[in-house]
Design a protein around this motif. Structure first.
Motif, PDB file in Angstrom:
ATOM      1  N   ALA A   1      -4.722   2.268  -5.524  1.00 15.71           N
ATOM      2  CA  ALA A   1      -3.718   3.150  -6.108  1.00 15.71           C
ATOM      3  C   ALA A   1      -4.327   4.080  -7.148  1.00 15.71           C
ATOM      4  O   ALA A   1      -3.964   5.266  -7.238  1.00 15.71           O
ATOM      5  N   LEU A   2      -5.308   3.566  -7.934  1.00 14.54           N
ATOM      6  CA  LEU A   2      -5.959   4.418  -8.930  1.00 14.54           C
ATOM      7  C   LEU A   2      -6.765   5.527  -8.256  1.00 14.54           C
ATOM      8  O   LEU A   2      -6.760   6.683  -8.721  1.00 14.54           O
TER       9      LEU A   2
ATOM     10  N   ALA B   1      -2.796   3.247 -17.899  1.00 12.42           N
ATOM     11  CA  ALA B   1      -2.322   2.089 -18.647  1.00 12.42           C
ATOM     12  C   ALA B   1      -1.962   0.928 -17.732  1.00 12.42           C
ATOM     13  O   ALA B   1      -2.136  -0.246 -18.115  1.00 12.42           O
ATOM     14  N   ASN B   2      -1.464   1.196 -16.522  1.00 13.88           N
ATOM     15  CA  ASN B   2      -0.994   0.123 -15.635  1.00 13.88           C
ATOM     16  C   ASN B   2      -2.080  -0.400 -14.698  1.00 13.88           C
ATOM     17  O   ASN B   2      -2.059  -1.580 -14.333  1.00 13.88           O
TER      18      ASN B   2
ATOM     19  N   SER C   1       0.829  -1.210   0.000  1.00 15.98           N
ATOM     20  CA  SER C   1       0.000   0.000   0.000  1.00 15.98           C
ATOM     21  C   SER C   1       0.866   1.262   0.000  1.00 15.98           C
ATOM     22  O   SER C   1       0.615   2.226   0.738  1.00 15.98           O
ATOM     23  N   LYS C   2       1.890   1.269  -0.835  1.00 14.41           N
ATOM     24  CA  LYS C   2       2.791   2.422  -0.839  1.00 14.41           C
ATOM     25  C   LYS C   2       2.115   3.663  -1.399  1.00 14.41           C
ATOM     26  O   LYS C   2       2.481   4.791  -1.061  1.00 14.41           O
ATOM     27  N   ALA C   3       1.081   3.504  -2.240  1.00 13.38           N
ATOM     28  CA  ALA C   3       0.372   4.665  -2.762  1.00 13.38           C
ATOM     29  C   ALA C   3      -0.349   5.408  -1.638  1.00 13.38           C
ATOM     30  O   ALA C   3      -0.306   6.636  -1.548  1.00 13.38           O
TER      31      ALA C   3
ATOM     32  N   SER D   1       2.306   0.491  -8.781  1.00 12.99           N
ATOM     33  CA  SER D   1       1.643  -0.450  -7.869  1.00 12.99           C
ATOM     34  C   SER D   1       0.892  -1.520  -8.651  1.00 12.99           C
ATOM     35  O   SER D   1       0.012  -2.191  -8.115  1.00 12.99           O
ATOM     36  N   ALA D   2       1.227  -1.666  -9.929  1.00 11.31           N
ATOM     37  CA  ALA D   2       0.482  -2.593 -10.794  1.00 11.31           C
ATOM     38  C   ALA D   2       0.770  -4.053 -10.484  1.00 11.31           C
ATOM     39  O   ALA D   2      -0.036  -4.929 -10.824  1.00 11.31           O
ATOM     40  N   HIS D   3       1.908  -4.376  -9.877  1.00 10.86           N
ATOM     41  CA  HIS D   3       2.249  -5.769  -9.630  1.00 10.86           C
ATOM     42  C   HIS D   3       1.528  -6.314  -8.406  1.00 10.86           C
ATOM     43  O   HIS D   3       1.695  -7.493  -8.058  1.00 10.86           O
ATOM     44  N   ARG D   4       0.734  -5.497  -7.716  1.00 15.25           N
ATOM     45  CA  ARG D   4      -0.046  -5.934  -6.563  1.00 15.25           C
ATOM     46  C   ARG D   4      -1.384  -6.510  -7.034  1.00 15.25           C
ATOM     47  O   ARG D   4      -1.681  -6.559  -8.230  1.00 15.25           O
TER      48      ARG D   4
END
Length: 805
Positions: free
Chosen positions: A644-645, A676-677, A592-594, A633-636
């Motif tokens: 994140a969005l 895109a991600n 949850s870095k975002a 954060s897309a790899h989560r």
């Protein structure tokens, strides 16, 4: 009411009484006429007269006191001083220094009037009055130990009050004050002996009317130079001329030194004009006292050294050659080369920042050490400042070898100082050679700039040695905040795998507020904002898995310390927040870095609302870093992607509102990257990307990153249609491929507000055409083989031989 008098007024009254008691002297030496001056200036002109005479009449003294306003004169004397000068006098007399200016003046009046050496006259037998200048009285009370306890600023303030030069080291200032005090005492004793041998009989009465007293008082104050007899001169022309020369040289030198301290480019020109002007005055006035001395030449060399020009060392060396030639021509020492001149030349070489310059500075230090060993009376013996300049020369080189050379010079300093202590020497030069914390910090900085893997270990070893030496009374060494900060910097630049952890350990030690002995007190060392920022930056560059967590923890400690202490100077600024955000954005292990980046951004905004300074105001870099953290954060999992969005949309909307910053090309590129991600391919992603790109076109911020990410966010046909809807239908008409569209093909108004760094240099390599392909599109002009031009032949038939010529 008893009249209030000060010592200067008493001196003036005594002079009047002595003169009136010897009427033949007045007729033998008539006072020449002089222009009228103010009463205050005439009193100052008589300040230098010092006498200790037996009084003729107490009646005449009381009469003069009744005719003058002593209170006004006394207050007028101290009112000319500033508050700083008044406090300096009170501090020198061990009196209280608090209060307003009027209270300070009153406190000084009470002290001097209470301690005036005014003995009563009993049974007609006068005991005498000793009148001294206030500055001389203070100086006679100054012992060597007391002067040693004063700071350099306090010593210079005393010298400035006496009209003496303020240049030189602390020992020079002390010697100058001691010499001035001794000179004042000897002059006083001589005046007392000479004036006491006059033909004044005790008990005789001089009858004088009020008009006679007023007439003579006016004549006395209307003259700058008063001669009583052959042995007593209050102000001689020679002394006045010498004082005028000294003051002129002093003020010219101080003007140059102020320009040198301010690093003014005109310092060199001003210094050269000063030397030329003094030499001209020496020839014009026929007075060799005007010739430049060591202080003036030192100021010129310092101006050369601070100019930063490549020929500064050569020009400084020519000054020494010029002095040597002048001494040889005159067969005497006109100007003696001093250690300050050599230090200035060393500084000129050090400012070059090259290994050759450092070698030349070390060579000068070697010559100074040679003079110390073979000529103990030389004025060019190296001091701790000389060693510090040589060390700084190697520090600026920035290599491991340079750091080793700097540490070797530090070792030479300790050897020389310990050798003098072992010999039992206790002179002023020993104090000038005493190692201090500055040279240690310079060596630590040399290791910090070296980039060596051993930098952190070497710096920490030097820091530990400083702690050990702080317990020894013969050294003036103790770690300070600069020592700890430089050690942290050395660990950060060492490129060691555990550099950030080691730097954090040094910071933790600094947070305990260690105390070290300094004379009779303890000095507390505290961390600064730079201490925290350096460690946070080290964690941001570190590959440690928990680096982001550590940097966030340090930030929270800073905020807590700042809010809990009203006088705390550890206030996180925009650099602190940006470094922590960067550390979280690059982390691949923090969940949850975002959200964490958004919470830090909100903390920064709240702090700015309380602080209201530019240091805590969020800038575009902070917002872009939060958007970047969301994009990566897309790899989560899907939940974290939606989270994140949401953070990205909230951050971008805040940026669009423009409270603290406005979006740039990188902001739009990061937001398109988030689309895109974090969003699946479909109408929602295409719609959001289209709206973002349309806003970017309106703002004229279409850069390389924006063009790449918008192509990646939607299908190719929709991308071409989007360009046509925005007013650029050429690719669709010519049926170009989306990957073939470059920034230079877009309309100029789409990219007019983009910075140069955000243009094509940020485009992905997959969308940049290969170098060979771009070259083939360029129009080339083939070189045609050059045909030699044939010269035209003229054929003429000879009428004699019928041959062609």
């Amino acid at each position: 009411m008893q009249p209030i008098i000060n010592e200067q007024i008493m001196s003036t009254l005594i002079i009047i009484l002595v003169t009136l008691s010897s009427s033949p002297l007045i007729s033998a030496f008539p006072i020449p006429a002089a222009p009228h001056h103010s009463r205050r200036r005439r009193l100052r002109n008589l300040q230098s007269s010092e006498c200790n005479l037996p009084l003729k009449r107490n009646m005449l003294l009381q009469h003069m006191l009744s005719q003058s306003d002593s209170n006004a004169l006394l207050l007028d004397n101290f009112s000319e001083l500033t508050v700083v000068e008044l406090k300096e006098r009170l501090r020198g007399l061990n009196l209280q220094v608090s209060g307003r200016k009027s209270e300070l003046i009153e406190r000084l009046n009470e002290h001097y009037l209470g301690t005036a050496n005014m003995a009563p006259i009993l049974d007609g037998e006068p005991q005498g009055i000793v009148s001294e200048k206030i500055e001389d009285r203070e100086l006679q009370l100054l012992s060597e130990e007391y002067l040693g306890d004063l700071t350099v600023a306090e010593l210079k303030e005393r010298l400035k009050g006496l009209g003496l030069p303020v240049g030189g080291r602390k020992t020079d200032l002390i010697e100058r004050l001691k010499y001035r005090s001794a000179d004042g005492s000897s002059n006083e004793s001589e005046t007392e002996e000479e004036m006491g041998s006059g033909n004044i009989e005790n008990g005789s009465i001089i009858e004088a009317s009020d008009s006679d007293l007023v007439t003579y008082e006016n004549e006395l104050f209307d003259n700058d130079i008063i001669i009583f007899d052959d042995s007593t001169t209050i102000k001689s022309p020679e002394n006045a001329a010498q004082r005028r020369v000294r003051r002129k040289k002093y003020y010219k030198t101080q003007e140059v030194r102020e320009l040198v301290r301010a690093k003014d480019p005109s310092a060199v020109q001003k210094a050269e004009e000063m030397i030329a002007n003094l030499e001209y005055l020496a020839v014009k006035e026929g007075n060799e006292d005007y010739l430049p001395g060591p202080e003036q030449y030192t100021a010129l060399i310092d101006a050369y050294a601070n100019s930063g020009s490549s020929d500064a060392p050569e020009r400084a060396e020519k000054i020494i050659s010029r002095i040597t030639e002048a001494n040889e021509k005159s067969n005497r020492t006109v100007v003696t080369p001093t250690a300050s001149m050599s230090d200035g030349i060393m500084k000129a070489y050090a400012n070059l920042g090259t290994a050759e310059g450092a070698e030349q500075a070390t060579a000068i230090l070697n010559r100074m050490e040679y003079l110390r060993e073979h000529n103990p009376l030389s004025n060019c013996k190296p001091s701790v400042y000389s060693y510090g300049v040589a060390i700084s020369a190697w520090t600026r080189v920035g290599s491991q070898e340079a750091a080793e050379n700097a540490e070797a010079i530090l070792h030479r300093l300790f050897v020389a100082y310990d050798d003098m202590l072992n010999k039992g020497e206790t002179g002023s030069y020993v104090q000038e050679l005493k190692p201090n914390s500055v040279v240690f910090n310079s060596v630590i900085d040399a290791w910090a700039r070296s980039g060596s893997p051993l930098a952190g270990e070497k710096a920490e070893a030097l820091l530990q040695r400083m702690k050990e030496l702080s317990m020894l009374p013969e050294y003036d060494i103790r770690p300070d905040t600069i020592s700890f900060n430089t050690c942290i910097k050395a660990w950060c630049n060492s490129k060691s795998p555990n550099a950030a952890i080691k730097a954090g350990e040094v910071l933790s030690l600094l947070e305990t507020h260690p105390k070290y002995a300094k004379r009779d007190t303890m000095v507390t060392v505290r961390p600064t904002k730079l201490s925290y920022n350096t460690v946070i930056n080290a964690y941001a560059k570190s590959m440690e898995p928990d680096a982001a967590i550590h940097s966030q923890d340090i930030l929270m400690r800073m905020i807590k310390s700042f809010k809990s202490d009203a006088f705390s100077t550890i206030k996180p600024d925009v650099v602190t927040f940006s470094s922590v955000l960067n550390s979280l954005a690059k982390s691949k292990t923090v969940p949850s870095k975002a959200n964490k980046c958004l919470s830090i951004l909100k903390s920064m905004t709240e702090l700015h609302k309380v602080d209201r300074t530019l240091d805590t105001q969020p800038n575009i870099i902070c917002y872009n870093t939060v958007l970047n953290a969301c994009a990566f954060s897309a790899h989560r999992g899907d939940d974290e992607k939606r989270e994140a969005l949401s953070v990205a949309v909230e951050t971008f909307n805040q940026l669009r509102e423009g409270h603290y910053a406005s979006p740039d090309a990188v902001s739009y590129g990061n937001m398109l990257k988030c689309c895109a991600n974090l969003m699946p391919l479909g109408n929602s992603r295409t719609s959001m990307a289209s709206k973002i790109f349309s806003s970017c076109v309106e703002d004229g911020l279409v850069g390389g990153m924006v063009l790449d990410e918008v192509r990646r966010s939607m299908p190719p046909d929709i991308f071409l249609k989007l360009l046509a809807d925005c007013g650029f239908d050429k690719p669709m008409r010519k049926r170009k491929l989306p990957s073939s569209i470059e920034l230079r093909d877009l309309p100029r108004k789409w990219t007019m507000n983009v910075k140069g760094s955000d243009m094509a240099s940020r485009q992905r390599a997959s969308f940049v055409k290969p170098k060979k392909e771009r070259k083939t599109r360029r129009r080339r002009t083939e070189r045609k083989p050059t045909v030699p031009v044939r010269t035209r032949q003229i054929v003429e038939t000879a009428w004699i031989s019928d041959k062609n010529v």
